[in-house]
Design a protein around this motif. Structure first.
Motif, mmCIF file in Angstrom:
data_model
loop_
_atom_site.group_PDB
_atom_site.id
_atom_site.type_symbol
_atom_site.label_atom_id
_atom_site.label_comp_id
_atom_site.label_asym_id
_atom_site.label_seq_id
_atom_site.Cartn_x
_atom_site.Cartn_y
_atom_site.Cartn_z
ATOM 1 N N ARG A 1 29.966 63.963 41.741
ATOM 2 C CA ARG A 1 31.054 64.630 42.478
ATOM 3 C C ARG A 1 31.714 63.663 43.455
ATOM 4 O O ARG A 1 32.942 63.604 43.554
ATOM 5 N N GLN A 2 30.897 62.894 44.174
ATOM 6 C CA GLN A 2 31.462 61.944 45.130
ATOM 7 C C GLN A 2 32.188 60.802 44.429
ATOM 8 O O GLN A 2 33.228 60.331 44.906
ATOM 9 N N LEU A 3 31.654 60.371 43.285
ATOM 10 C CA LEU A 3 32.327 59.308 42.536
ATOM 11 C C LEU A 3 33.704 59.754 42.045
ATOM 12 O O LEU A 3 34.643 58.953 42.012
ATOM 13 N N THR A 4 33.839 61.015 41.655
ATOM 14 C CA THR A 4 35.154 61.508 41.217
ATOM 15 C C THR A 4 36.157 61.482 42.362
ATOM 16 O O THR A 4 37.366 61.339 42.133
ATOM 17 N N GLN A 5 35.662 61.598 43.581
ATOM 18 C CA GLN A 5 36.550 61.568 44.744
ATOM 19 C C GLN A 5 36.886 60.134 45.151
ATOM 20 O O GLN A 5 38.026 59.839 45.521
ATOM 21 N N GLU A 6 35.875 59.255 45.087
ATOM 22 C CA GLU A 6 36.075 57.872 45.518
ATOM 23 C C GLU A 6 36.719 57.002 44.442
ATOM 24 O O GLU A 6 37.503 56.098 44.756
ATOM 25 N N TRP A 7 36.371 57.258 43.175
ATOM 26 C CA TRP A 7 36.860 56.436 42.066
ATOM 27 C C TRP A 7 37.377 57.336 40.926
ATOM 28 O O TRP A 7 36.831 57.354 39.836
ATOM 29 N N PRO A 8 38.440 58.088 41.172
ATOM 30 C CA PRO A 8 38.904 59.062 40.160
ATOM 31 C C PRO A 8 39.313 58.447 38.832
ATOM 32 O O PRO A 8 39.157 59.080 37.777
ATOM 33 N N PHE A 9 39.803 57.210 38.842
ATOM 34 C CA PHE A 9 40.233 56.595 37.589
ATOM 35 C C PHE A 9 39.063 56.269 36.662
ATOM 36 O O PHE A 9 39.258 56.088 35.466
ATOM 37 N N LEU A 10 37.849 56.190 37.198
ATOM 38 C CA LEU A 10 36.697 55.905 36.349
ATOM 39 C C LEU A 10 36.461 56.995 35.313
ATOM 40 O O LEU A 10 35.798 56.763 34.302
ATOM 41 N N PHE A 11 36.990 58.172 35.538
ATOM 42 C CA PHE A 11 36.753 59.301 34.641
ATOM 43 C C PHE A 11 37.947 59.555 33.714
ATOM 44 O O PHE A 11 37.960 60.509 32.953
ATOM 45 N N LYS A 12 38.939 58.691 33.799
ATOM 46 C CA LYS A 12 40.095 58.737 32.902
ATOM 47 C C LYS A 12 40.004 57.560 31.932
ATOM 48 O O LYS A 12 39.400 56.537 32.225
ATOM 49 N N GLU A 13 40.638 57.712 30.792
ATOM 50 C CA GLU A 13 40.590 56.650 29.781
ATOM 51 C C GLU A 13 41.074 55.317 30.342
ATOM 52 O O GLU A 13 40.458 54.270 30.091
ATOM 53 N N SER A 14 42.156 55.344 31.119
ATOM 54 C CA SER A 14 42.748 54.099 31.622
ATOM 55 C C SER A 14 41.788 53.308 32.486
ATOM 56 O O SER A 14 41.828 52.068 32.511
#
Length: 258
Positions: free
Chosen positions: A37-50
């Motif tokens: 959950r915290q990673l999605t907030q701090e590094w949101p692009f990590l969970f997108k293809e790009s």
């Protein structure tokens, strides 16, 4: 990067450069056990293809999407042929899945349909449950409406539709959190699921060990001589290579595998 993501004001090239530049800090956060959950907030692009494809390549040296597509082009049709002509006549569970999804596949031809069928038949061949990999919801379901307690803790594809062949949209969940709620095709969804195991230091669940290891070795070209990503119980000896995976690879070689 967070501002760019929130304002949706970025190009793929911008994301690639920024993810590369901040790779060390990303790994530091992941390796110290920061929650998903915290990673999605701090590094949101990590969970997108790009973003994930860049992080995955920096980490493994493998181009996540390109490698998978190249191996699908070379091997997928032959693998499907093996399941249809050799495996299905011997194993009822494979035959049942083959018949079911030939009916449901409908007009979805080409790469997405072949990949979906391949993954489902691999699960059947190894006797591993589809529920550990896919969670089905209504076609119009939103991320906030997903019943999180029904999701596995390991990476899971949420299918918005009655089957992967009829899905209108896919979502990715990790640790019972929806981390990407807008994936328009199965192949990117599956590559993001696989990439998540490496990017976020997640062990393969024992329930999916054969399917994921086969795909790792034959479709994502990751072939370590030692070590395994399977989370074995303490009193269980970990094998360097799953013998069931080796058997399938040998059988495919007899079926003109290249």
């Amino acid at each position: 990067m967070k501002t760019m993501f929130e304002e949706m004001n970025y190009s793929t090239d911008d994301v690639k450069e920024l993810v590369q530049c901040t790779f060390y800090t990303q790994r530091k956060d992941i390796n110290k056990g920061t929650s998903i959950r915290q990673l999605t907030q701090e590094w949101p692009f990590l969970f997108k293809e790009s973003g994930m494809v860049v992080h995955f390549q920096e980490l493994t040296g493998v181009s996540l999407m390109e490698c998978f597509h190249a191996n699908v082009d070379k091997k997928c049709r032959r693998l499907l042929s093996f399941f249809k002509t050799v495996d299905a006549p011997k194993h009822k569970q494979v035959l049942d899945v083959f018949i079911k999804f030939q009916t449901e596949r409908g007009q979805l031809d080409g790469c997405p349909g072949d990949v979906i069928e391949m993954v489902l038949l691999l699960l059947a061949h190894f006797g591993e449950k589809e529920d550990n990999l896919f969670h089905y919801v209504d076609k119009t379901c939103l991320a906030r409406e997903v019943q999180m307690e029904k999701l596995p803790a390991t990476p899971c594809i949420i299918v918005c539709g009655s089957s992967c062949f009829t899905a209108g949209m896919f979502m990715l969940s990790i640790d019972q959190e929806v981390v990407n709620d807008h994936i328009t095709s199965f192949v990117p969804a599956f590559c993001l699921l696989f990439g998540s195991y490496y990017c976020f230091n997640i062990h393969y669940p024992v329930e999916l060990r054969s399917t994921l290891e086969f795909l790792q070795r034959c479709f994502f070209s990751i072939n370590p001589e030692r070590g395994t990503k399977v989370q074995w119980k303490k009193n269980k000896k970990a094998l360097a290579v799953n013998p069931r995976v080796l058997t399938l690879i040998a059988d495919l070689a007899d079926h003109e595998w290249t």
